[in-house]
Design an enzyme around this catalytic site. Structure first.
Site, PDB file in Angstrom:
ATOM      1  N   TYR A  53       0.836  -1.193   0.000  1.00 34.99           N
ATOM      2  CA  TYR A  53       0.000   0.000   0.000  1.00 34.99           C
ATOM      3  C   TYR A  53       0.875   1.249   0.000  1.00 34.99           C
ATOM      4  CZ  TYR A  53      -4.092  -2.884   1.235  1.00 34.99           C
ATOM      5  OH  TYR A  53      -5.106  -3.807   1.242  1.00 34.99           O
ATOM      6  N   SER A 208     -14.248  -3.793   1.239  1.00 33.80           N
ATOM      7  CA  SER A 208     -15.159  -3.060   0.358  1.00 33.80           C
ATOM      8  C   SER A 208     -16.615  -3.388   0.639  1.00 33.80           C
ATOM      9  CB  SER A 208     -14.826  -3.331  -1.114  1.00 33.80           C
ATOM     10  OG  SER A 208     -15.349  -2.310  -1.931  1.00 33.80           O
ATOM     11  N   PRO A 209     -17.041  -3.344   1.916  1.00 39.65           N
ATOM     12  CA  PRO A 209     -18.434  -3.648   2.246  1.00 39.65           C
ATOM     13  C   PRO A 209     -19.422  -2.619   1.712  1.00 39.65           C
ATOM     14  CG  PRO A 209     -17.330  -2.717   4.148  1.00 39.65           C
ATOM     15  CD  PRO A 209     -16.263  -2.958   3.112  1.00 39.65           C
ATOM     16  N   GLY A 213     -17.765   2.097  -2.541  1.00 37.02           N
ATOM     17  CA  GLY A 213     -18.346   3.428  -2.354  1.00 37.02           C
ATOM     18  C   GLY A 213     -19.678   3.627  -3.040  1.00 37.02           C
ATOM     19  N   LEU A 215     -22.477   1.934  -2.791  1.00 37.53           N
ATOM     20  CA  LEU A 215     -23.647   1.726  -1.940  1.00 37.53           C
ATOM     21  C   LEU A 215     -23.936   2.894  -1.006  1.00 37.53           C
ATOM     22  CD1 LEU A 215     -23.104  -2.053  -1.143  1.00 37.53           C
ATOM     23  CD2 LEU A 215     -25.013  -1.058  -2.423  1.00 37.53           C
TER      24      LEU A 215
END
Length: 319
Positions: A53, A208-209, A213, A215
């Site tokens: 990252y 990424s629940p 972005g 949702l």
């Protein structure tokens, strides 16, 4: 914030994890410091990073903040190794690479141990037993407390997890977690990985629940200029979830949110967090304001009828 046991292990983490993929790139260090402070103050513990990252910048920033902004004991540090973007092959889970990568991560993080060390991606060219022997070495040395997997399919996770349980009379580092993208827009984990994780007594860490972005309903009327989809290096990441199927699911989320008097973000995040087998959902806010909106959802619990309606609305294969 609610703390959850990761599978059947002794590791307990906050059910919302703070992802740091944007740190050092879209999120400057000062903003990252505000995020980490707000997260810990709210009872959050699990902070997720990786050696790739920001080219290592995410780990460096986290290391400085853990020694200067919060206490090391306040956070569960989870990092990953295995991707080798600058190497002669894209991934490397050899003993040589993994142990060297762990030492490099510890230096960047400024700590003597990682709480959860995850195999970021499967390496088809390295024998499973060699990779897992590196995990055992890392744990017995005290430099790793728990081990998990990242971007693995169900059969790959099962192979690695079963190997660690197969040797009678020998203690091997158990695989306690699996990471996977999981949201109302991507329910692929339910087909095989999530059942495998539950069967092995591990826990799923869902990333990424919020459907990258989408949702949050920020794309209902187009692409905002300050959104991920408007950024050249992130547009291709969001674009797969901007189709007609996603639009229908987002509308269902908005309908549920209006009925409950909460935000679409709260509905989408709550749906993932309370799925069976999910130990934590990893969010990656770019700003402290975004994180604070996420933290405000802690008390939201979806009624059974709404969960079932969202299940029906989001059924079917993702793009």
């Amino acid at each position: 914030m609610e703390q959850r046991q990761v599978g059947g292990s002794g590791l307990w983490v906050s059910r919302t994890a703070l992802g740091t993929m944007t740190w050092g790139k879209d999120t400057p260090e000062e903003e990252a410091a505000d995020q980490l402070t707000a997260f810990v103050d709210a009872g959050g513990t699990l902070v997720d990073t990786a050696d790739i990252y920001g080219g290592g910048q995410s780990e460096r920033i986290l290391g400085r903040l853990v020694s200067g902004v919060v206490r090391r004991d306040d956070v569960i540090i989870a990092t990953k190794s295995g991707h080798t973007p600058e190497g002669f092959r894209p991934c490397d889970l050899s003993r040589r690479h993994l142990l060297a990568a762990l030492e490099a991560s510890l230096r960047r993080l400024g700590t003597d141990h990682v709480d959860l060390w995850q195999l970021h991606v499967r390496d088809p060219d390295t024998p499973v037993e060699e990779t897992l022997s590196a995990l055992d070495t890392a744990l017995t040395s005290g430099k790793v407390r728990y081990a998990g997997t990242g971007d693995f399919t169900a059969w790959q996770f099962t192979k690695y997890a079963a190997w660690q349980r197969a040797a009678s009379g020998l203690y091997r580092t158990p695989i306690v977690s699996a990471g996977c993208e999981y949201s109302l827009l991507n329910r692929g984990a339910e087909r095989d990985l999530l059942p495998a994780v539950i069967d092995h007594g591990a826990g799923l860490i869902a990333w990424s629940p919020l459907g990258r972005g989408v949702l949050t309903a920020q794309y209902r009327n187009g692409v905002p200029s300050d959104s991920r989809a408007a950024r050249s290096h992130m547009a291709s990441y969001v674009e797969p979830y901007l189709g007609e199927r996603s639009r229908r699911i987002v509308e269902s989320v908005c309908t549920a949110a209006e009925g409950l008097g909460v935000s679409p973000l709260a509905v989408a995040l709550s749906w993932v967090r309370d799925r069976e087998g999910v130990a934590a959902a990893t969010v990656g806010p770019r700003t402290t304001a975004q994180l604070e909106e996420i933290l405000a959802t802690e008390g939201v619990e979806l009624p059974r009828e709404i969960r079932e309606a969202l299940d029906d609305a989001s059924s079917g294969p993702p793009r």
